[in-house]
Motif scaffolding. Structure first.
Motif, PDB file in Angstrom:
ATOM      1  N   VAL A 144       2.472  -2.945  -8.723  1.00 23.71           N
ATOM      2  CA  VAL A 144       2.831  -3.299  -7.357  1.00 23.71           C
ATOM      3  C   VAL A 144       2.245  -4.645  -6.933  1.00 23.71           C
ATOM      4  N   ASP A 145       1.002  -4.917  -7.317  1.00 26.71           N
ATOM      5  CA  ASP A 145       0.338  -6.152  -6.897  1.00 26.71           C
ATOM      6  C   ASP A 145       0.983  -7.398  -7.504  1.00 26.71           C
ATOM      7  N   GLU A 146       1.695  -7.219  -8.610  1.00 30.13           N
ATOM      8  CA  GLU A 146       2.304  -8.369  -9.290  1.00 30.13           C
ATOM      9  C   GLU A 146       3.792  -8.504  -8.999  1.00 30.13           C
ATOM     10  N   LEU A 147       4.353  -7.599  -8.205  1.00 31.35           N
ATOM     11  CA  LEU A 147       5.792  -7.641  -7.927  1.00 31.35           C
ATOM     12  C   LEU A 147       6.174  -8.909  -7.173  1.00 31.35           C
ATOM     13  N   SER A 181       9.782 -11.439  -5.879  1.00 31.62           N
ATOM     14  CA  SER A 181      11.125 -11.275  -5.327  1.00 31.62           C
ATOM     15  C   SER A 181      12.170 -10.951  -6.388  1.00 31.62           C
ATOM     16  N   GLY A 182      12.165 -11.698  -7.486  1.00 32.72           N
ATOM     17  CA  GLY A 182      13.171 -11.483  -8.527  1.00 32.72           C
ATOM     18  C   GLY A 182      13.072 -10.105  -9.146  1.00 32.72           C
ATOM     19  N   GLU A 183      11.847  -9.629  -9.381  1.00 33.86           N
ATOM     20  CA  GLU A 183      11.651  -8.296  -9.949  1.00 33.86           C
ATOM     21  C   GLU A 183      12.112  -7.213  -8.980  1.00 33.86           C
ATOM     22  N   ILE A 184      11.837  -7.418  -7.691  1.00 33.29           N
ATOM     23  CA  ILE A 184      12.247  -6.446  -6.675  1.00 33.29           C
ATOM     24  C   ILE A 184      13.765  -6.333  -6.627  1.00 33.29           C
ATOM     25  N   VAL A 185      14.451  -7.462  -6.648  1.00 31.44           N
ATOM     26  CA  VAL A 185      15.915  -7.453  -6.636  1.00 31.44           C
ATOM     27  C   VAL A 185      16.450  -6.732  -7.866  1.00 31.44           C
ATOM     28  N   ASP A 186      15.826  -6.964  -9.021  1.00 35.31           N
ATOM     29  CA  ASP A 186      16.267  -6.302 -10.258  1.00 35.31           C
ATOM     30  C   ASP A 186      16.085  -4.798 -10.176  1.00 35.31           C
ATOM     31  N   ILE A 187      14.963  -4.345  -9.609  1.00 34.87           N
ATOM     32  CA  ILE A 187      14.720  -2.906  -9.479  1.00 34.87           C
ATOM     33  C   ILE A 187      15.749  -2.270  -8.559  1.00 34.87           C
ATOM     34  N   ILE A 188      16.030  -2.927  -7.433  1.00 35.59           N
ATOM     35  CA  ILE A 188      17.004  -2.376  -6.484  1.00 35.59           C
ATOM     36  C   ILE A 188      18.392  -2.367  -7.097  1.00 35.59           C
ATOM     37  N   ARG A 189      18.752  -3.448  -7.794  1.00 34.85           N
ATOM     38  CA  ARG A 189      20.092  -3.556  -8.383  1.00 34.85           C
ATOM     39  C   ARG A 189      20.293  -2.517  -9.479  1.00 34.85           C
ATOM     40  N   ASN A 190      19.239  -2.216 -10.213  1.00 33.86           N
ATOM     41  CA  ASN A 190      19.324  -1.239 -11.310  1.00 33.86           C
ATOM     42  C   ASN A 190      18.484  -0.008 -10.973  1.00 33.86           C
ATOM     43  N   TRP A 191      18.702   0.526  -9.796  1.00 37.48           N
ATOM     44  CA  TRP A 191      17.874   1.600  -9.271  1.00 37.48           C
ATOM     45  C   TRP A 191      17.889   2.840 -10.154  1.00 37.48           C
ATOM     46  N   GLU A 192      19.026   3.210 -10.678  1.00 37.55           N
ATOM     47  CA  GLU A 192      19.118   4.415 -11.499  1.00 37.55           C
ATOM     48  C   GLU A 192      18.251   4.306 -12.748  1.00 37.55           C
ATOM     49  N   GLU A 193      18.035   3.098 -13.194  1.00 36.27           N
ATOM     50  CA  GLU A 193      17.195   2.880 -14.372  1.00 36.27           C
ATOM     51  C   GLU A 193      15.710   2.870 -14.006  1.00 36.27           C
ATOM     52  N   HIS A 194      15.382   2.354 -12.824  1.00 33.53           N
ATOM     53  CA  HIS A 194      13.986   2.147 -12.447  1.00 33.53           C
ATOM     54  C   HIS A 194      13.393   3.243 -11.564  1.00 33.53           C
ATOM     55  N   ASN A 195      14.229   4.095 -10.963  1.00 35.45           N
ATOM     56  CA  ASN A 195      13.678   5.038  -9.977  1.00 35.45           C
ATOM     57  C   ASN A 195      12.742   6.075 -10.573  1.00 35.45           C
ATOM     58  N   GLU A 221       0.836  -1.201   0.000  1.00 31.48           N
ATOM     59  CA  GLU A 221       0.000   0.000   0.000  1.00 31.48           C
ATOM     60  C   GLU A 221       0.876   1.258   0.000  1.00 31.48           C
ATOM     61  N   VAL A 222       1.936   1.243   0.804  1.00 30.80           N
ATOM     62  CA  VAL A 222       2.853   2.391   0.825  1.00 30.80           C
ATOM     63  C   VAL A 222       3.513   2.556  -0.536  1.00 30.80           C
ATOM     64  N   LEU A 223       3.936   1.437  -1.128  1.00 29.96           N
ATOM     65  CA  LEU A 223       4.618   1.497  -2.421  1.00 29.96           C
ATOM     66  C   LEU A 223       3.715   2.065  -3.509  1.00 29.96           C
ATOM     67  N   LYS A 224       2.431   1.732  -3.460  1.00 29.03           N
ATOM     68  CA  LYS A 224       1.492   2.265  -4.453  1.00 29.03           C
ATOM     69  C   LYS A 224       1.431   3.793  -4.387  1.00 29.03           C
ATOM     70  N   LEU A 225       1.475   4.341  -3.176  1.00 27.52           N
ATOM     71  CA  LEU A 225       1.420   5.793  -3.023  1.00 27.52           C
ATOM     72  C   LEU A 225       2.732   6.462  -3.429  1.00 27.52           C
ATOM     73  N   CYS A 226       3.778   5.669  -3.590  1.00 30.20           N
ATOM     74  CA  CYS A 226       5.076   6.218  -4.007  1.00 30.20           C
ATOM     75  C   CYS A 226       5.227   6.270  -5.520  1.00 30.20           C
ATOM     76  N   LEU A 227       4.299   5.663  -6.257  1.00 29.91           N
ATOM     77  CA  LEU A 227       4.428   5.573  -7.706  1.00 29.91           C
ATOM     78  C   LEU A 227       4.299   6.937  -8.380  1.00 29.91           C
ATOM     79  N   ALA A 228       5.045   7.102  -9.445  1.00 31.01           N
ATOM     80  CA  ALA A 228       4.941   8.313 -10.272  1.00 31.01           C
ATOM     81  C   ALA A 228       3.851   8.120 -11.310  1.00 31.01           C
ATOM     82  N   ASP A 229       3.349   9.224 -11.855  1.00 31.35           N
ATOM     83  CA  ASP A 229       2.363   9.141 -12.938  1.00 31.35           C
ATOM     84  C   ASP A 229       2.985   8.414 -14.127  1.00 31.35           C
ATOM     85  N   GLY A 230       2.249   7.498 -14.702  1.00 33.73           N
ATOM     86  CA  GLY A 230       2.753   6.757 -15.843  1.00 33.73           C
ATOM     87  C   GLY A 230       3.738   5.663 -15.491  1.00 33.73           C
TER      88      GLY A 230
END
Length: 250
Positions: free
Chosen positions: A203-206, A208-222, A189-198
């Motif tokens: 969030v509901d489908e995230l 473990s593997g996707e989460i690790v990829d986002i954190i590892r490539n944060w500059e690309e996903h932030n 729920e917190v993560l949903k409120l952190c999302l940018a437009d577009g």
């Protein structure tokens, strides 16, 4: 602070019965969190700002100089500006009357961030992780003070979004600790409120593997997140939940 009630101790040993804490006293502590450390109680966390030093940049370690390349004159000027800023209005430091706190809250209510706070609190209430008036007061005061320091050139922020983001990170998330059954849904729920437009993140489908990829490539996903600091911390906590079944802020 009440120390004792014995007249003789006060007269002969010079130990006062009461000790008054002045408004220019700042209590700052550090804790190395590991398996031997007890978590702080919600009562403590409600009354503190929790700042986590987590990121490590080995490519710039050790620093060439402690001043960061600033000239001695600029360092001294910045020091004076910080001390002046800490003194606050009329030398009252961080002490604020209830009227001043209410005024800061009213100013926050005139921004879009107030509605986000309302939505966040409603989303967390079913999980008993919602926050009270004290937290709202401190978020409002932090927002006001951070803006003032930003205008004075003492500290830099990307935008007002970042100020609000840091307030959420320091005042809302530290009380999150528990197992997957307790934390998974409120963290989402917190993560949903952190999302940018577009945002391209579902969030509901995230998983473990996707989460690790986002954190590892944060500059690309932030770019998918409006409140980046809070989002990154939530993702780390979700990763903990999926890896070991338990997560906490620290």
């Amino acid at each position: 602070m009440r120390l004792h009630d014995v007249d003789e101790i006060e007269e002969k040993e010079g130990i006062p019965k009461e000790l008054f804490l002045p408004p220019n006293l700042y209590i700052i502590g550090t804790v190395n969190m590991d398996e031997t450390t007890y978590s702080f109680s919600p009562k403590v966390l409600d009354r503190a700002f929790t700042i986590e030093f987590h990121d490590v940049e080995l490519d710039v370690y050790p620093p060439e100089n402690i001043s960061g390349g600033l000239s001695p004159g600029l360092v001294e000027s910045l020091k004076e500006a910080i001390l002046e800023d800490l003194c606050g209005r009329d030398g009252q430091f961080l002490a604020r009357s209830k009227e001043e706190i209410n005024e800061a809250v009213k100013k926050l209510k005139d921004t879009e961030y107030w509605q986000i706070l309302i939505e966040l609190n409603k989303a967390l209430e079913p999980y008993d992780l919602h926050f009270g008036y004290r937290v709202v007061d401190e978020i409002a005061l932090f927002f006001q003070n951070a803006e003032e320091s930003w205008k004075k050139g003492i500290v830099e922020f990307e935008s007002e979004d970042e100020i609000f983001d840091l307030a959420l990170l320091m005042k809302v998330l530290p009380k999150f600790h528990g197992n997957r059954k307790r934390l998974e849904k409120p963290l989402r729920e917190v993560l949903k409120l952190c999302l940018a437009d577009g945002s391209q993140v579902n969030v509901d489908e995230l998983r473990s593997g996707e989460i690790v990829d986002i954190i590892r490539n944060w500059e690309e996903h932030n770019k998918n997140f409006r409140f980046k600091h809070t989002a990154k911390k939530v993702l780390r906590m979700l990763r903990q939940l999926y890896e070991i079944g338990f997560a906490s802020f620290s």
